[in-house]
Design a protein around this motif. Structure first.
Motif, PDB file in Angstrom:
ATOM      1  N   ALA A 380      -3.884   4.195  -0.124  1.00 53.72           N
ATOM      2  CA  ALA A 380      -4.466   4.120   1.217  1.00 53.72           C
ATOM      3  C   ALA A 380      -3.908   2.958   2.026  1.00 53.72           C
ATOM      4  O   ALA A 380      -4.311   2.756   3.171  1.00 53.72           O
ATOM      5  N   MET A 381      -3.001   2.182   1.433  1.00 55.52           N
ATOM      6  CA  MET A 381      -2.491   0.977   2.089  1.00 55.52           C
ATOM      7  C   MET A 381      -1.149   1.231   2.775  1.00 55.52           C
ATOM      8  O   MET A 381      -0.345   2.032   2.317  1.00 55.52           O
ATOM      9  N   LEU A 382      -0.918   0.488   3.848  1.00 57.37           N
ATOM     10  CA  LEU A 382       0.362   0.549   4.547  1.00 57.37           C
ATOM     11  C   LEU A 382       1.087  -0.790   4.564  1.00 57.37           C
ATOM     12  O   LEU A 382       2.252  -0.856   4.971  1.00 57.37           O
ATOM     13  N   ARG A 383       0.426  -1.848   4.119  1.00 53.37           N
ATOM     14  CA  ARG A 383       1.048  -3.172   4.179  1.00 53.37           C
ATOM     15  C   ARG A 383       2.307  -3.236   3.324  1.00 53.37           C
ATOM     16  O   ARG A 383       3.349  -3.749   3.756  1.00 53.37           O
ATOM     17  N   GLY A 384       2.244  -2.702   2.115  1.00 49.24           N
ATOM     18  CA  GLY A 384       3.433  -2.703   1.268  1.00 49.24           C
ATOM     19  C   GLY A 384       4.542  -1.852   1.839  1.00 49.24           C
ATOM     20  O   GLY A 384       5.716  -2.228   1.814  1.00 49.24           O
ATOM     21  N   LEU A 385       4.181  -0.697   2.395  1.00 49.19           N
ATOM     22  CA  LEU A 385       5.185   0.207   2.963  1.00 49.19           C
ATOM     23  C   LEU A 385       5.931  -0.459   4.114  1.00 49.19           C
ATOM     24  O   LEU A 385       7.132  -0.246   4.292  1.00 49.19           O
ATOM     25  N   ALA A 386       5.214  -1.283   4.885  1.00 51.44           N
ATOM     26  CA  ALA A 386       5.843  -1.916   6.045  1.00 51.44           C
ATOM     27  C   ALA A 386       6.952  -2.875   5.649  1.00 51.44           C
ATOM     28  O   ALA A 386       7.851  -3.150   6.455  1.00 51.44           O
ATOM     29  N   GLY A 387       6.925  -3.384   4.423  1.00 51.95           N
ATOM     30  CA  GLY A 387       7.971  -4.292   3.974  1.00 51.95           C
ATOM     31  C   GLY A 387       8.923  -3.681   2.974  1.00 51.95           C
ATOM     32  O   GLY A 387       9.733  -4.392   2.365  1.00 51.95           O
ATOM     33  N   ALA A 388       8.855  -2.354   2.776  1.00 51.52           N
ATOM     34  CA  ALA A 388       9.625  -1.699   1.717  1.00 51.52           C
ATOM     35  C   ALA A 388      10.951  -1.157   2.225  1.00 51.52           C
ATOM     36  O   ALA A 388      11.109  -0.816   3.394  1.00 51.52           O
ATOM     37  N   ASP A 389      11.916  -1.089   1.312  1.00 48.54           N
ATOM     38  CA  ASP A 389      13.206  -0.443   1.569  1.00 48.54           C
ATOM     39  C   ASP A 389      13.260   0.949   0.954  1.00 48.54           C
ATOM     40  O   ASP A 389      14.196   1.706   1.217  1.00 48.54           O
ATOM     41  N   GLY A 390      12.298   1.268   0.092  1.00 49.62           N
ATOM     42  CA  GLY A 390      12.293   2.569  -0.555  1.00 49.62           C
ATOM     43  C   GLY A 390      11.371   2.571  -1.746  1.00 49.62           C
ATOM     44  O   GLY A 390      10.517   1.679  -1.915  1.00 49.62           O
ATOM     45  N   PHE A 391      11.548   3.586  -2.597  1.00 47.86           N
ATOM     46  CA  PHE A 391      10.731   3.766  -3.786  1.00 47.86           C
ATOM     47  C   PHE A 391      11.624   3.750  -5.026  1.00 47.86           C
ATOM     48  O   PHE A 391      12.648   4.444  -5.054  1.00 47.86           O
ATOM     49  N   ALA A 392      11.230   2.992  -6.035  1.00 49.47           N
ATOM     50  CA  ALA A 392      11.878   3.105  -7.342  1.00 49.47           C
ATOM     51  C   ALA A 392      11.274   4.302  -8.063  1.00 49.47           C
ATOM     52  O   ALA A 392      10.049   4.486  -8.065  1.00 49.47           O
ATOM     53  N   LEU A 393      12.121   5.126  -8.673  1.00 45.45           N
ATOM     54  CA  LEU A 393      11.663   6.333  -9.354  1.00 45.45           C
ATOM     55  C   LEU A 393      11.548   6.059 -10.847  1.00 45.45           C
ATOM     56  O   LEU A 393      12.555   5.814 -11.522  1.00 45.45           O
TER      57      LEU A 393
END
Length: 420
Positions: A380-393
């Protein structure tokens, strides 16, 4: 189809096991490619962001004629040379017919027939009687016809994304227009009576974060999304959902929805899809976060294929669904190759999620080639997404140990940066 019949039909598909993440991604790409959008002609100035629908070839040699690489003197035979002319870029020079003659030449100009060498201007001097003298370098100082490409040669294959470099190459070939795939049109339907569209959250109601954000993501992934294509919140009733989805499908190739992918009392997406006669491409994916998500396929009365992508209501889960299902679908619709995931090294451990794929938000230090997990990564959070370059799989049944090399699902960071 009645409300009761739609609900019963939706319940029949509820028991299907979730698809593996990589399988779901492949399915989404395959159905997109099978429904690849039609080819259209676009002027070069309007082709950026499209995809080549046919190979880019050149109708002439590149360069089309011998072209001076430097400013200097086109000479014939041994010097000193008598000056007989001057040629600038864009001019067609007279040939050098006699030994001991020279024509002043500018960079980019056509080399006169009969030239045996080009003497650089800075390495030349003049004799008392005005002749030119000096020693030409042994390597030719011009570009030969076909040095870059020969007439009819394929320069780029169909499926190549069009960017400024491609546009410049096409122009150099003499192209005025390009045959490209039409850009996909997308719409967004926001479900949830509890959502606010302005002001701060409170009194049991939360601010809609996906209505403003998802269209921007879709545009970065190559979609056309108009302000009028973003609708909601849609009332939490089945008739309202059916009407909203049907209306959006009238103009959109892909309709994304947020929320309503569960089976709760006000989750009407599955009955809506049943009422509209949709076929599931993917119905839930074994991934965390992002569960549940879906992709459905519909064929209209006009025979055109359209898609509905059900994104979860939790913001980070919705973006996971976007990169998992919508991005490969869009690649297929554009006729591009399946996006290949780059790899990088985990700087810190990332836990697995048992039988589920874990897409973990990371900052990607591209200089070092390392991935760094982020905080504030709840679904439910967006704070981490705002600083992310992508997702590790992190694949099912594994755990991401520090030093392990893993695939990365990158995010488009700026409007001018390609997603893949």
């Amino acid at each position: 189809m009645s409300t009761e019949t739609a609900a019963a039909a939706a319940a029949e598909v509820a028991a299907a096991p979730p698809a593996g993440w990589e399988e779901a991604r492949s399915r989404a790409y395959a159905v997109g490619l099978a429904a690849a959008l039609p080819a259209v002609d676009r002027p070069l100035a309007d082709a950026d962001g499209h995809t080549l629908a046919e190979a880019l070839t050149t109708g002439t040699d590149l360069p089309a004629f011998p072209t001076a690489s430097v400013d200097g003197w086109a000479v014939r035979g041994d010097g000193p040379w008598r000056v007989v002319g001057r040629v600038l870029a864009g001019q067609s020079p007279s040939p050098l017919t006699d030994d001991g003659t020279t024509t002043e030449i500018a960079t980019g100009a056509m080399v006169p027939e009969g030239t045996t060498a080009i003497l650089r201007i800075e390495e030349s001097t003049r004799t008392a009687d005005g002749r030119v003298q000096g020693t030409p370098r042994p390597a030719p100082e011009w570009r030969n016809p076909g040095e870059e490409a020969y007439a009819g040669e394929e320069l780029l294959p169909a499926g190549t994304p069009v960017d400024p470099a491609v546009i410049g190459l096409a122009a150099s070939c003499g192209r005025d227009r390009l045959r490209v795939r039409r850009l996909p049109r997308a719409a967004l339907l926001v479900f949830g009576d509890e959502l606010l569209t302005s002001g701060p959250p409170g009194a049991g109601r939360v601010r809609d974060a996906l209505g403003p954000a998802v269209p921007a993501w879709l545009r970065r992934y190559g979609c056309q999304v108009r302000p009028a294509d973003v609708i909601g919140p849609v009332a939490d009733t089945l008739p309202a959902h059916v009407a909203a989805v049907r209306g959006a499908l009238a103009t959109a190739d892909v309709v994304c929805t947020t929320g309503g992918t569960m089976r709760g009392p006000v989750d009407h997406l599955h009955p809506t899809l049943a009422a509209l006669g949709a076929d599931y491409v993917v119905n839930t994916v074994a991934v965390r976060p992002g569960f549940p998500m879906l992709l459905a396929r519909l064929v209209g009365d006009d025979g055109r294929v359209r898609f509905v992508a059900g994104l979860p209501g939790n913001p980070q889960s919705a973006i996971v669904a976007l990169v998992s299902l919508v991005v490969p679908l869009l690649a297929g619709l554009a006729g591009r190759p399946m996006p290949v995931l780059p790899q990088a090294v985990l700087a810190e451990p990332i836990p697995g999620r048992g039988d589920y794929t874990h897409l973990a938000l990371v900052r990607w230090d591209r200089a070092a080639g390392t991935l760094h997990p982020l905080r504030h990564v709840g679904s439910a959070m967006l704070r981490g997404l705002a600083g992310a370059d992508g997702f590790a799989l992190i694949r099912p049944g594994t755990s991401g140990e520090a030093g392990a090399r893993v695939p990365v699902v990158p995010l488009p960071l700026t409007a001018g940066e390609r997603a893949w």
